[in-house]
Design a protein around this motif. Structure first.
Motif, PDB file in Angstrom:
ATOM      1  N   ALA A 174      -2.304  19.593  27.833  1.00 17.30           N
ATOM      2  CA  ALA A 174      -3.580  19.904  27.189  1.00 17.30           C
ATOM      3  C   ALA A 174      -3.481  21.155  26.314  1.00 17.30           C
ATOM      4  O   ALA A 174      -2.576  21.984  26.490  1.00 17.30           O
ATOM      5  N   PRO A 218      -8.398  17.500  27.170  1.00 17.17           N
ATOM      6  CA  PRO A 218      -7.514  16.337  27.297  1.00 17.17           C
ATOM      7  C   PRO A 218      -7.386  15.632  25.959  1.00 17.17           C
ATOM      8  O   PRO A 218      -8.333  15.600  25.162  1.00 17.17           O
ATOM      9  N   HIS A 270      -3.551  11.979  27.699  1.00 18.38           N
ATOM     10  CA  HIS A 270      -4.358  11.739  28.898  1.00 18.38           C
ATOM     11  C   HIS A 270      -5.074  10.391  28.812  1.00 18.38           C
ATOM     12  O   HIS A 270      -5.219   9.692  29.815  1.00 18.38           O
ATOM     13  N   THR A 328      -8.638  19.686  37.501  1.00 21.39           N
ATOM     14  CA  THR A 328      -9.311  20.107  36.276  1.00 21.39           C
ATOM     15  C   THR A 328     -10.036  21.422  36.534  1.00 21.39           C
ATOM     16  O   THR A 328     -10.890  21.507  37.417  1.00 21.39           O
ATOM     17  N   SER A 373      -1.439  24.814  29.819  1.00 18.63           N
ATOM     18  CA  SER A 373      -1.376  23.405  29.427  1.00 18.63           C
ATOM     19  C   SER A 373      -2.174  22.496  30.352  1.00 18.63           C
ATOM     20  O   SER A 373      -2.104  21.270  30.238  1.00 18.63           O
ATOM     21  N   VAL A 383      -5.779  20.954  32.084  1.00 19.60           N
ATOM     22  CA  VAL A 383      -7.077  20.531  31.564  1.00 19.60           C
ATOM     23  C   VAL A 383      -8.209  21.303  32.240  1.00 19.60           C
ATOM     24  O   VAL A 383      -8.046  21.865  33.318  1.00 19.60           O
ATOM     25  N   GLN A 410     -14.618  20.121  25.968  1.00 19.47           N
ATOM     26  CA  GLN A 410     -13.800  19.445  26.974  1.00 19.47           C
ATOM     27  C   GLN A 410     -14.541  18.235  27.549  1.00 19.47           C
ATOM     28  O   GLN A 410     -13.962  17.152  27.709  1.00 19.47           O
TER      29      GLN A 410
END
Length: 352
Positions: free
Chosen positions: A28, A33, A37, A57, A68, A70, A77
């Motif tokens: 990410a 994402p 993803h 997450t 990197s 999410v 997001q």
């Protein structure tokens, strides 16, 4: 009842008992994402799994482990996640978001750089935990009580965004040595206030967060929690399966619908203790002694093996991680091996 029997939790019905377990992709940017993803999660939905779980997450930038990972702490997001959710739903699968904060195990480099501590000049941050107990060669700062309250709000806000994005369920990641685990395990938690000391105090942060998240999401949406059922440490302060049974009963009373029973997080598990089904007894024992639904994990790689766990009432769901990396169509292949009829995407029927 078998691996392909439906399961209903609150108002959510899964078409089978196969779950794509959360797996970090480290792909990410700014917590958003992307196409990777979409293909990674969407491909497993095409492959027939009943429930697709996102990787853990982060609920805030400080909750990341690496830059990197999410997140879902802002609307950009959330909107990116909605695109993935919509595609998964088009494949007749359900999707859940695993919410998480890495705590003292954050601010690390990418796995390609061996996840070494990330320097401030490269974007690193000060990590905080229940106590200033060393993890990964770093001593985190101790969270204040006010900061703990703020973190609970972050989890609630992230839950709201997950609901808005269309997710079918939410799982709080409270295992694998991350923040909630850093509170409930006395290996890390050395506090002497209301969030430390006794077991009841050490689980307080998780239980309070569960309560607030449960009240903030729809009544019909299941709430899941992943725990480390044991620390895999032979020390007097290590978390044990007996502790997990106590925790599971309390979580059930506070509106949790299913517990995924994993293990470890503060030390490498010796290879002689890792074998097929090695963690299934955790899910089975918790299920039997508390009545809560459970998810089984741990080197489950074959159709008959997974089916037997369900048939023998050892778990309600089978969370499969690495085998789904090797075979995105694990569910479809399993149905064929077990000689069970399942719906196959029309685009792929000629191959099955």
């Amino acid at each position: 009842m078998n691996l392909f029997s439906p399961l209903t939790l609150r108002q959510l019905t899964l078409k089978n008992r196969i779950v794509v377990s959360p797996m970090q992709q480290y792909s990410a940017k700014n917590g958003i994402p992307g196409n990777w993803h979409l293909v990674h999660l969407g491909g497993r939905a095409v492959g027939g799994a009943g429930l697709i779980m996102t990787e853990c997450t982060a609920v805030s930038p400080e909750g990341l482990a690496t830059l990197s990972d999410v997140g879902i702490w802002n609307d950009e997001q959330k909107d990116a996640w909605k695109n993935i959710v919509d595609f998964v739903h088009e494949q007749d699968a359900k999707i859940g978001m695993q919410l998480w904060h890495s705590g003292g195990k954050g601010s690390l480099k990418h796995p390609n750089e061996k996840m070494k501590p990330l320097p401030k000049e490269e974007g690193g941050w000060t990590v905080k935990s229940s106590s200033p107990t060393e993890m990964n060669g770093v001593i985190p700062e101790e969270l204040t009580v006010d900061e703990i309250q703020e973190l609970k709000v972050k989890f609630v806000e992230a839950s709201h965004r997950a609901v808005e994005a269309g997710f079918d369920t939410i799982e709080l990641h409270a295992g694998h040595g991350y923040l909630f685990h850093q509170f409930y395990s006395a290996v890390i938690n050395k506090r002497n206030d209301e969030y430390g000391g006794s077991l009841q105090n050490r689980i307080r942060f998780l239980v309070e967060t569960v309560g607030e998240v449960r009240r903030s999401i729809p009544d019909g949406m299941p709430l899941l929690v992943r725990i480390s059922a044991v620390d895999y440490l032979e020390t007097p302060d290590a978390w044990t399966l007996d502790d997990s049974i106590i925790l599971a009963k309390i979580l059930r009373e506070n509106g949790v619908d299913l517990i995924t029973a994993s293990g470890g997080g503060f030390a490498n598990v010796s290879k002689d203790r890792v074998f097929p089904n090695y963690q299934v007894p955790f899910s089975s024992t918790i299920r039997q002694q508390t009545g809560i639904a459970t998810g089984a994990v741990g080197m489950i790689t074959e159709a008959v093996q997974a089916n037997d766990i369900i048939v023998n009432d050892e778990a309600d769901l089978i969370f499969i991680a690495r085998e789904h990396l090797r075979d995105p169509y694990f569910a479809l292949h399993s149905a064929k091996e077990l000689e069970l009829e399942v719906e196959i995407p029309w685009q792929y029927k000629r191959a099955f």
